[in-house]
Scaffold this motif. Structure first.
Motif, short mmCIF file in Angstrom:
data_model
loop_
_atom_site.label_atom_id
_atom_site.label_comp_id
_atom_site.label_asym_id
_atom_site.label_seq_id
_atom_site.Cartn_x
_atom_site.Cartn_y
_atom_site.Cartn_z
N ARG A 56 0.82 -1.21 0.00
CA ARG A 56 0.00 0.00 0.00
C ARG A 56 0.85 1.26 0.00
O ARG A 56 0.43 2.29 -0.53
CB ARG A 56 -0.93 0.01 1.22
CG ARG A 56 -2.09 -0.96 1.14
CD ARG A 56 -3.02 -0.81 2.34
NE ARG A 56 -3.43 0.58 2.55
CZ ARG A 56 -4.37 1.21 1.86
NH1 ARG A 56 -4.99 0.57 0.88
NH2 ARG A 56 -4.69 2.44 2.13
N HIS A 57 2.01 1.20 0.59
CA HIS A 57 2.82 2.40 0.76
C HIS A 57 4.13 2.27 -0.02
O HIS A 57 4.86 1.29 0.14
CB HIS A 57 3.10 2.66 2.23
CG HIS A 57 1.86 2.80 3.05
ND1 HIS A 57 1.03 3.89 2.96
CD2 HIS A 57 1.29 1.98 3.97
CE1 HIS A 57 0.01 3.74 3.78
NE2 HIS A 57 0.14 2.60 4.41
N LEU A 63 3.42 7.53 -2.65
CA LEU A 63 2.35 7.15 -3.56
C LEU A 63 1.01 7.64 -3.05
O LEU A 63 0.19 8.14 -3.82
CB LEU A 63 2.34 5.63 -3.72
CG LEU A 63 1.20 5.02 -4.53
CD1 LEU A 63 1.31 5.44 -5.99
CD2 LEU A 63 1.21 3.49 -4.40
N ARG A 64 0.78 7.48 -1.75
CA ARG A 64 -0.47 7.93 -1.12
C ARG A 64 -0.14 9.10 -0.20
O ARG A 64 0.59 8.96 0.77
CB ARG A 64 -1.12 6.80 -0.33
CG ARG A 64 -1.74 5.71 -1.20
CD ARG A 64 -2.29 4.59 -0.33
NE ARG A 64 -3.17 3.70 -1.09
CZ ARG A 64 -2.75 2.68 -1.82
NH1 ARG A 64 -1.45 2.41 -1.88
NH2 ARG A 64 -3.60 1.92 -2.47
N THR A 66 -1.18 9.37 4.46
CA THR A 66 -0.58 8.28 5.23
C THR A 66 -0.31 8.77 6.64
O THR A 66 -0.16 9.97 6.88
CB THR A 66 0.73 7.79 4.60
OG1 THR A 66 1.64 8.90 4.49
CG2 THR A 66 0.49 7.23 3.22
N CYS A 69 -0.60 10.65 -12.34
CA CYS A 69 -1.41 9.87 -11.40
C CYS A 69 -2.90 10.02 -11.69
O CYS A 69 -3.38 11.10 -12.06
CB CYS A 69 -1.14 10.32 -9.96
SG CYS A 69 0.53 9.95 -9.38
N ALA A 101 -3.97 4.61 -10.24
CA ALA A 101 -2.56 4.27 -10.31
C ALA A 101 -1.73 5.50 -10.62
O ALA A 101 -2.25 6.56 -11.00
CB ALA A 101 -2.31 3.19 -11.37
N CYS A 102 -0.41 5.32 -10.45
CA CYS A 102 0.56 6.36 -10.82
C CYS A 102 1.61 5.73 -11.73
O CYS A 102 2.03 4.58 -11.52
CB CYS A 102 1.25 6.94 -9.59
SG CYS A 102 0.28 8.14 -8.65
N ALA A 138 2.49 1.95 -10.29
CA ALA A 138 2.05 1.57 -8.94
C ALA A 138 0.56 1.81 -8.81
O ALA A 138 0.07 2.92 -9.07
CB ALA A 138 2.81 2.37 -7.89
N THR A 139 -0.18 0.78 -8.43
CA THR A 139 -1.62 0.93 -8.22
C THR A 139 -1.87 1.51 -6.84
O THR A 139 -1.11 1.29 -5.91
CB THR A 139 -2.34 -0.42 -8.35
OG1 THR A 139 -1.91 -1.29 -7.28
CG2 THR A 139 -2.04 -1.08 -9.69
N ARG A 140 -2.97 2.25 -6.73
CA ARG A 140 -3.29 2.85 -5.42
C ARG A 140 -4.79 2.94 -5.16
O ARG A 140 -5.21 3.49 -4.15
CB ARG A 140 -2.67 4.23 -5.30
CG ARG A 140 -3.19 5.26 -6.30
CD ARG A 140 -2.58 6.60 -5.99
NE ARG A 140 -3.18 7.67 -6.78
CZ ARG A 140 -2.94 8.95 -6.56
NH1 ARG A 140 -2.12 9.32 -5.59
NH2 ARG A 140 -3.52 9.88 -7.29
N ASP A 145 -0.89 -3.51 -4.39
CA ASP A 145 -1.31 -4.13 -3.15
C ASP A 145 -2.38 -5.19 -3.41
O ASP A 145 -3.03 -5.67 -2.49
CB ASP A 145 -1.85 -3.09 -2.18
CG ASP A 145 -3.04 -2.34 -2.72
OD1 ASP A 145 -3.34 -2.49 -3.94
OD2 ASP A 145 -3.68 -1.60 -1.95
#
Length: 688
Positions: A547-548, A561-562, A565, A594, A598-599, A614-616, A639
């Motif tokens: 996730r991170h 990414l997020r 947090t 982004c 995803a980004c 990277a998926t988010r 994730d």
């Protein structure tokens, strides 16, 4: 060749004979090395080989005979093998069932440990459960508003909680919480959902209850920031210290003042001895008929033991108490007991009971500080410089100030490798800050707080508590000013294990020998320091749940990414990337694109462009769109479980891969590589 060998053998024998008084502490070092070897070696075959190696050295020593070399090899080998065997046995002895997956459960339990965390607004409970499917020991946090009357140690409760397995090491080289919980026998952690129902109230009593009542009382007298610091000094409980103040104390090099250790034990014992001696000396009959120094030493020993028990018997407190008791024993026998042997005995006593303490920053830093102080003041030039002599009061005060400054400088230098290894940061202005803070704490804050507690039953303590608050506020102002100064903190990414080991070995060589040969310790220490300084900053950091993620920019700033947090993850990413500041958001960077799902970021390293996907989001992504994006990327992180059709050019880290490998650190230098938590933990029993 035989002649040369005999000459070397004779030279080593002569050296050990000359340094025979310094040899015993090396046996404790060998015992600790055995423990460290078990923690570092990955699997059972390696552990067995390490034990056999120690026994083999002991056999060689026995074959040599009674010479110094033979004795050193024999006892050193046995100590190494014993250390490795003890930690292996203890890891098996404390083995307990652990939760295999997150779950919500309602259960009954008995409170085994009660910890109030005033700064976080909750209470942490260690519970003994009897519910099938749950580990025997569970630790949960309960918000203050859900704490019921009668909740305390020994209470039987009914609670509903969200539980999860012990959290693993988040990133390679970060703190291993799973290891800590394994040796405590705790099989699950979590947070209560709703109020806690007390079936049978706590019977009260006990040292934990006394510690809790004392902490509440102190915070009632000194509110806000000063109350948390005063509670830590009196009871050893740092949970009431606010995050900002704790961070300021760390950055300024004053965090050791919050951990009850040698400074606090010495202050308590000295005060008890002084009061006992002065009060008993008022009686001429007692002064003439009894050895009041011996009686005062006994009173000091009782005070030290009581303070150690009250503060929860933490590793630095136990170490300091053992050392103090040995010093008092030396006073009773008319001998000087302050020596490196004293430190070695204290370390051995702690390791025999809790060998896993060797891996902790508390054990390492407390013993490193004391060892460096004793080694400094046993060095002949220092002994001559600061030894007693006839001089004016001004000269005596000046020499004392210089001695305090020199001692502080040596301690700070000794602690820098440990601070960089465990926390990735070290305060550079700690010497100056400690020069003010240590006398302030020892001679002002602690005596005022003790006097206020004594006067509380008489109702005369109000002005003393006010003065205590002022003195603590002054210490906090100092900590914040120093911690916020430019260049106050040095940052370093995760250093190689071999570099840390070389610095430890070099430091031991410098401090444990007494002759000119000690200078050779500078060589491995310098090699280790160079290896640590050259440790590369990672390019991508990924936690084990996927996730991170943090991408490290060319200027060293981590971008997340997020953006939403928690503080733990933000601090984790900053420390692992050796950045002294708050991370930024990936979606705000010009090299990233982004969406909600995803980004995509283009990372340029050494002339090579690496595309990261990277998926988010939580929503389903179209299969065709996802597989096309994967094919265009070099690295894919998610994730969720990704389909087989998702095939990036180099590295794929989805849920399936991360569950196997844990947190991952990616380096995109000349030879791209990854480092994983699974590699660090290897086959140790607390692995996920």
């Amino acid at each position: 060749m035989p002649a040369a060998f005999s000459a070397v053998f004779a030279a080593v024998e002569a050296f050990l004979e000359h340094e025979r008084a310094q040899v015993p502490p090396w046996f404790t070092a060998a015992f600790g090395a055995g423990i460290a070897a078990w923690l570092w070696i990955p699997d059972r075959s390696g552990w067995s080989a390490a034990i056999l190696l120690g026994l083999g050295l002991a056999a060689v020593g026995a074959a040599i005979g009674t010479r110094r070399i033979g004795g050193a090899l024999q006892f050193g080998g046995l100590a190494f093998a014993a250390g490795c065997t003890l930690i292996w046995w203890r890891s098996e002895h404390v083995a307990a069932p652990r939760l295999d997956r997150p779950r919500v459960a309602a259960f009954e339990a008995r409170v085994d440990r009660y910890e109030m965390r005033a700064a976080k607004g909750d209470v942490r409970l260690t519970l003994v459960t009897a519910t099938q499917g749950l580990p025997r020991l569970v630790r949960i946090s309960v918000p203050d508003e859900d704490v019921a009357i009668g909740l305390g140690i020994g209470a039987r409760i009914r609670v509903r909680a969200r539980l999860q397995p012990p959290p693993p090491m988040a990133l390679p080289g970060s703190h291993d919480f799973a290891r800590d919980l394994w040796f405590q026998g705790i099989g699950a952690v979590g947070r209560a959902i709703g109020p806690v129902e007390v079936i049978e109230p706590s019977p009260g009593g006990g040292l934990d209850a006394l510690r809790e009542r004392l902490g509440r009382h102190i915070r009632g007298q000194l509110r806000d920031r000063a109350g948390g610091i005063a509670t830590a000094l009196a009871t050893g409980d740092q949970s009431a210290v606010g995050d900002e103040d704790a961070e300021a104390m760390r950055r300024s090099g004053l965090a050791h003042l919050l951990s009850v250790s040698g400074l606090h034990i010495a202050a308590v014992i000295s005060a008890a001895m002084l009061l006992t001696l002065k009060l008993l000396a008022l009686s001429e009959r007692l002064a003439l008929r009894f050895n009041l120094v011996l009686v005062a030493a006994g009173a000091g020993a009782l005070a030290g033991l009581g303070y150690t028990l009250l503060t929860g018997m933490q590793v630095p407190t136990v170490r300091a108490c053992i050392a103090a008791l040995l010093v008092l024993g030396g006073i009773a026998l008319g001998r000087d007991a302050i020596s490196l042997r004293l430190v070695a005995v204290g370390a051995l006593a702690v390791l025999l009971i809790r060998p896993e303490a060797l891996a902790g920053a508390s054990f390492q830093m407390s013993f490193a500080a004391v060892t460096s102080i004793i080694a400094l003041h046993h060095w002949e030039p220092v002994r001559k410089m600061f030894g007693p002599r006839d001089e004016s009061r001004f000269s005596r005060i000046l020499r004392g100030a210089v001695g305090l400054l020199l001692t502080g400088l040596v301690v700070e230098l000794a602690l820098i490798p440990f601070a960089l290894h465990h926390f990735h940061r070290a305060g550079l202005y700690g010497v100056a800050a400690n020069l003010i803070a240590i006398p302030l704490t020892t001679f002002v804050v602690m005596p005022l707080e003790a006097l206020a507690l004594i006067l509380d039953p008489l109702g005369l303590s109000a002005p003393i508590w006010t003065a205590t608050g002022w003195s603590i506020d002054a210490m906090l102002v100092l900590a914040h000013r120093v911690g916020e100064a430019e260049g106050a903190v040095a940052m370093l990414p995760t250093m190689p294990s071999w570099a840390f080991a070389l610095m430890i070995g070099g430091g031991l060589w410098l401090t444990l020998w007494s002759g000119p040969v000690r200078r050779w310790g500078l060589l491995p220490f310098a090699m280790g320091a160079l290896g640590a300084a050259m440790a590369p900053v990672p390019d991508i950091l990924i936690t084990g749940d996927g996730r991170h993620l943090a991408l490290i920019r060319d200027d060293g700033v981590p971008v997340l990414l997020r953006s939403r947090t928690g503080d733990f993850v933000r601090d984790l990413m900053s420390e692992a990337s050796a950045y002294d500041g708050d991370p930024l958001s990936l979606e705000e960077q010009g090299f990233a694109r982004c969406s909600r799902d995803a980004c995509v970021a283009d990372i340029v390293r050494h002339g090579t462009v690496w595309r990261l996907l990277a998926t988010r989001g939580r929503d389903r992504i179209d299969w065709a769109e996802l597989t096309k994006a994967c094919a265009d990327a070099d690295i894919v992180v998610a994730d969720r479980r990704l389909p087989r059709g998702c095939s990036p050019r180099w590295l794929k880290l989805d849920r399936q891969s991360l569950e196997k490998n844990g947190g991952v650190v990616v380096f995109l230098d000349g030879s791209p590589r990854v480092s994983t938590v699974a590699e660090r933990v290897a086959r140790h029993p607390w692995r996920s």
